[in-house]
Design an enzyme around this catalytic site. Structure first.
Site, PDB file in Angstrom:
ATOM      1  N   SER A 145       0.836  -1.218   0.000  1.00 39.02           N
ATOM      2  CA  SER A 145       0.000   0.000   0.000  1.00 39.02           C
ATOM      3  C   SER A 145       0.862   1.257   0.000  1.00 39.02           C
ATOM      4  O   SER A 145       0.470   2.291   0.544  1.00 39.02           O
ATOM      5  CB  SER A 145      -0.946   0.016   1.214  1.00 39.02           C
ATOM      6  OG  SER A 145      -1.739  -1.132   1.242  1.00 39.02           O
ATOM      7  N   GLY A 172      -4.380   0.118  -0.425  1.00 38.60           N
ATOM      8  CA  GLY A 172      -4.649  -1.076  -1.222  1.00 38.60           C
ATOM      9  C   GLY A 172      -4.944  -2.349  -0.454  1.00 38.60           C
ATOM     10  O   GLY A 172      -5.687  -3.194  -0.924  1.00 38.60           O
ATOM     11  N   GLU A 173      -4.335  -2.541   0.701  1.00 34.90           N
ATOM     12  CA  GLU A 173      -4.487  -3.825   1.388  1.00 34.90           C
ATOM     13  C   GLU A 173      -5.444  -3.782   2.572  1.00 34.90           C
ATOM     14  O   GLU A 173      -5.730  -4.807   3.177  1.00 34.90           O
ATOM     15  CB  GLU A 173      -3.111  -4.285   1.882  1.00 34.90           C
ATOM     16  CG  GLU A 173      -2.221  -4.747   0.762  1.00 34.90           C
ATOM     17  CD  GLU A 173      -0.770  -4.498   1.063  1.00 34.90           C
ATOM     18  OE1 GLU A 173      -0.392  -3.321   1.197  1.00 34.90           O
ATOM     19  OE2 GLU A 173      -0.012  -5.450   1.166  1.00 34.90           O
ATOM     20  N   MET A 174      -5.917  -2.577   2.902  1.00 32.43           N
ATOM     21  CA  MET A 174      -6.586  -2.381   4.181  1.00 32.43           C
ATOM     22  C   MET A 174      -7.699  -3.380   4.461  1.00 32.43           C
ATOM     23  O   MET A 174      -7.706  -4.065   5.473  1.00 32.43           O
ATOM     24  CB  MET A 174      -7.125  -0.945   4.246  1.00 32.43           C
ATOM     25  CG  MET A 174      -7.770  -0.602   5.558  1.00 32.43           C
ATOM     26  SD  MET A 174      -6.619  -0.540   6.931  1.00 32.43           S
ATOM     27  CE  MET A 174      -7.059  -1.978   7.864  1.00 32.43           C
TER      28      MET A 174
END
Ligand code: FES
Ligand code: FES
Length: 912
Positions: free
Chosen positions: A705, A871-873
């Site tokens: 991210s 992006g990964e949250m």
């Protein structure tokens, strides 16, 4: 087969073999077709499918293939006589007289079809690999039903897979296209005004219309003159000594140019991401099923594949260790002579956890495990490589899937012993961490060097699954304690990470798990130990979140267990234990900002509504429940650095030079909009050069991210330098800069102020300087007769700072939730057995669920324009939210992912 009727995936899986039945190879037949309005005649082999005719003969590469032509993915969808059809399942000889429309026949970037406009304007295009198929399936639907409802859309697009979007914005796009086609609204009324501001506005992505029109070239779309095709001999053993490789028979087979083995590779033959433990081609030993042993180069792919079967490898089998327990046993063989099977260990000690647990009013204790999983980008692995120039001066050009082109270039140079190289990133069909490791590039580049011919290496999906790194399985033993007031006192988590056969990214995954171990909370005492163990299984690598999803599953499950023990509402328990500015994470790193309690407040009304709804479903076999989970996801690791250059162009615009990969997140939007905003330029005057090592500087991976934070940060720095120079030059033009004797190009840097690794004995030290915060809520329905779980809705409240592009942000959050639910309930990769999207249990329109995204925008002290990454949250807390919701619904807790119907039924039978 027309798509008016939906076929389930299991049926689809058998269809490719049905096509071939009864047809003799070698027969040809003449067929007349109208393709995109043009009458064409073909004389084709009776086995030829429409997809191959379009892609190989007509070079219409808009239709993609992802599922080894099994009818599972829908990426190849075109329209035949008005119906959507999967072109991989459609024999050309059955189409005489038919009218075929491909995505290229629909519209062009200058004159797009309204459906293409709708996909672009809805933010339905991330990597874009599924997009042409989605658009064609949508057209067939809208032609027969211009006003479909959600269920009708899901039914019509049930064959079309997407890994990026969670399907939300695709459904939105089909509805918007319907409105366009019905004349209710025009694209001009939806498209943001160019002057409406650059930050916080969803301007169409620079690449999205190319993808919508099927013109964006993914690696397999690239045509190379005089290219050889490659197939790879892969190990059939899990662990063995290679006694001999006999290539003589294969070398004599039709079309074969030669067979390459490890002895033909001039460099180290080792890919070194962390450890140099992975050979490009195995020389004397294989450590994992599917390890590459030899490469056959032939004039056609079929010839190369046929010759692979003729290469004889003699093995001497060795002890196979499939689990960490086996690999750590006293009698275990060492998998790598240079590194022990226990290849890394990292403790973490903050305060005195054992003492604090002993003094706690309540302690939750359990053991959890997570599964090996595949990241599942829709695009199979692929690479092309060729030599530009002649002799020792030639430049080896590699075009492929990399999300870190400069680092991958350096790894290939060392492995292959060839210095003069350049790496170009093709459009990339999703990645989710998988493309941080080198796979097909090593083989394609080595083959091009050895045979001095251009090379196409386009592996099947099954082979792609064998060769790629996976999400690491964790086993975790945890204890979590609280005092009588419900304040967390201590946390312990001893975890073992199965690394598989190669290091890839194992050590960073262990470190990331420890750096984010305490999640959103203030836990004064922590004791943890992470161990990383080689086995003969698939290697673990980066996978969306990479470490935190596993440990957060354990922590957030334990949070609910402890809240229940203490009789405290799970939301209140989380809020009251939030970290505060000035307090430290498990690493001891003191935080400056922590806007988490506000997220708890924002979700509260939704949580109360969901609990009321679920309460009506407590009797009978269908029971509903609500679950929460949270996380604070770190962005930009210590020592992280990136550079971006900006050039002032003669027309007053700028060119941004940045090795910023964009496998779907929208990094092109981010760079364009930040530059346009800071320079007060129209977007068309911001040009991007991002895909080649030739013109950019190292930027680090499009992973963790980090791209908005690091790449955006470096861009802001470069523009600030340029703006200062322009002000001093007294004019906003290249000419003014030159007249003032100032450079026209400015290189910006973003550097993480934290330095150094965690202390090897205590796990204390620097960690991430920026965090994304989220609280997530799952609403599920459990069928207690079958054990089947349906996710009804996911709601996420996220704070990633000021939003640059709302659709891109939502798209990341929605896609992460969809992947998180797959991880929680279905997906599991079994090496050698998971070979396609059916056996993987890929999420479909049918498994899609409602999502609500609530955004808060706390300005970050250090981020570019106050922003951070995202992006990964939502991948991280989704699984525990779902598991907590299952517990709320039916009273049983699942400790081992995925929560399959069998596991839930077994837990229900046990009564806990
Ligand atoms: S390539 Fe045709 S359905 Fe997958
Ligand atoms: S946008 Fe659908 S697979 Fe990437």
């Amino acid at each position: 087969m027309p798509e008016g009727k939906v076929m389930d995936q299991a049926t689809a899986a058998t269809n490719s073999s049905q096509i071939d039945s009864g047809v003799k190879g070698g027969e040809v037949k003449k067929v007349n077709l109208v393709i995109n309005g043009a009458s064409r005649q073909f004389v084709v082999d009776t086995k030829k499918v429409l997809l191959d005719l379009l892609r190989e003969d007509l070079h219409l590469t808009g239709a993609k293939q992802s599922c080894d032509r099994k009818g599972q993915c829908g990426a190849c969808t075109v329209i035949v006589n008005g119906n959507a059809a999967r072109s991989c399942l459609t024999r050309v000889i059955d189409l005489n007289g038919a009218e075929v429309i491909t995505v290229e026949g629909l519209g062009t970037p200058d004159n797009p079809h309204l459906i293409q406009e709708a996909f672009v304007l809805s933010g339905a295009i991330q990597c874009g690999y599924c997009t042409p198929g989605m658009i064609m399936a949508s057209k067939a639907l809208l032609d027969r039903n211009p006003n479909p409802d959600t269920e009708e859309i899901k039914e019509a697009l049930a064959h079309n897979l997407c890994r990026c979007t969670g399907y939300v914005k695709i459904i939105d796009a089909v509805k918007l296209a319907g409105r366009f086609l019905r004349g209710e609204i025009t694209p001009g009324q939806v498209r943001p005004e160019p002057k409406s501001g650059m930050i916080g506005v969803s301007h169409p992505r620079p690449s999205s219309m190319l993808k919508a029109c099927g013109l964006a070239e993914f690696t397999a779309d690239i045509k190379l003159h005089n290219a050889v095709e490659v197939a790879v001999v892969r190990s059939t053993e899990h662990h063995a000594v290679i006694k001999a490789i006999d290539t003589k028979a294969a070398e004599k087979m039709p079309g074969v140019i030669g067979v390459m083995t490890a002895k033909d590779i001039k460099g180290t033959n080792r890919i070194k991401l962390i450890f140099p433990d992975q050979p490009v081609l195995c020389q004397d030993r294989v450590r994992c099923l599917g390890d590459p042993i030899a490469v056959v180069a032939a004039e056609t792919r079929a010839q190369a594949q046929a010759a692979v079967a003729a290469v004889e490898v003699e093995y001497e089998p060795l002890q196979v260790m499939k689990t960490p327990a086996e690999a750590l046993a006293d009698s275990a063989a060492q998998i790598h002579s240079e590194w022990s099977n226990l290849c890394f260990r990292q403790p973490q000690i903050k305060g005195n956890a054992e003492k604090a647990l002993a003094e706690s009013a309540a302690v939750a204790e359990a053991e959890f495990s997570t599964q090996l999983n595949h990241q599942a980008p829709l695009e199979p692995e692929a690479c092309v490589a060729f030599l530009e120039g002649n002799g020792e001066e030639a430049q080896l050009v590699v075009i492929g899937r990399s999300i870190n082109i400069h680092a991958h270039l350096a790894m290939l140079q060392e492995a292959l012993g060839w210095e003069n190289m350049r790496y170009e990133e093709a459009y990339s069909g999703g990645q989710f961490g998988i493309k941080i490791a080198i796979t097909s590039e090593g083989i394609a580049a080595a083959t091009a060097l050895h045979f001095k011919r251009p090379v196409r290496y386009i592996p099947s999906l099954a082979e792609s699954m064998l060769m790629t790194s996976k999400r690491h399985p964790f086993t975790m033993r945890v204890k979590l304690g609280a005092d009588a007031n419900g304040k967390l006192t201590a946390y312990t988590n001893d975890f073992i990470v199965e690394n598989g056969a190669y290091m890839i990214l194992g050590i960073p995954v262990v470190l990331r798990a420890l750096q984010m171990l305490s999640g959103s909370y203030h836990i004064p005492n922590v004791s943890a130990l992470g161990k990383l163990v080689y086995t003969n299984n698939a290697a673990g690598g980066a996978a969306r979140g990479a470490g935190p999803p596993q440990v957060t599953f354990a922590l957030e499950s334990a949070m609910d267990m402890l809240a229940e023990k203490m009789g405290i509402d799970p939301l209140e328990f989380r809020r009251m234990n939030s970290l505060k500015p000035g307090q430290s994470k498990s690493t001891g790193r003191v935080v400056e900002q922590w806007p988490f309690p506000e997220l708890c407040d924002a979700i509260r009304p939704h949580y109360e509504r969901a609990n009321r709804d679920a309460a009506a479903f407590r009797n009978g076999p269908l029971k509903r429940g609500v679950g929460l989970a949270t996380h604070a996801f770190g962005v930009s690791s210590p020592g992280d650095t990136s550079r971006v250059a900006v050039e002032c162009d003669p027309d007053g615009g700028v060119t941004v030079y940045a090795a910023v990969a964009d496998p779907g997140e929208g990094n092109d939007s981010m760079l364009t909009q930040i530059a346009a905003h800071l320079l007060d330029l129209p977007m068309e005057k911001v040009r991007l050069v991002t895909r080649t090592t030739e013109l950019t500087t190292a930027m680090g991976p499009a992973a963790g991210s980090r791209i908005t934070y690091m790449g955006g940060g470096a861009l802001v720095d470069a523009i600030e330098q340029m703006n200062e120079a322009l002000a001093e030059a007294g004019g906003r033009s290249q000419e003014a800069l030159k007249k003032a004797g100032k450079p026209t190009r400015y290189v910006g840097t973003k550097k993480n102020e934290d330095e150094g690794p965690l202390d090897p004995e205590t796990g204390q030290g620097p960690s991430f300087e920026s965090q994304i915060h989220a609280i997530q809520m799952a609403e599920v329905e459990v069928n207690t007769d079958t054990g089947h779980v349906q996710v009804l809705k996911m709601t996420t409240v996220v704070d990633a700072g000021p939003v640059i592009h709302p659709q891109n942000l939502e798209g990341q959050l929605e896609g992460g939730m969809d992947q998180g639910v797959g991880y929680a309930l279905r997906e599991e990769y079994v090496h050698g057995q998971t070979k396609d999207w059916v056996t993987f249990k890929f999420p479909t329109m049918r498994t899609a669920f409602d999502m609500e995204v609530i955004v808060r925008e706390t300005h970050r002290i250090k981020g570019p324009l106050g922003a951070t990454g995202v992006g990964e949250m939502t991948m991280v807390p989704t699984a525990p939210a779902v598991i907590n919701a299952i517990k709320d619904a039916c009273g049983v807790r699942i400790y081992d992912l995925p929560a399959t119907p069998e596991r839930i039924k077994a837990a229900l039978a046990r009564g806990k």
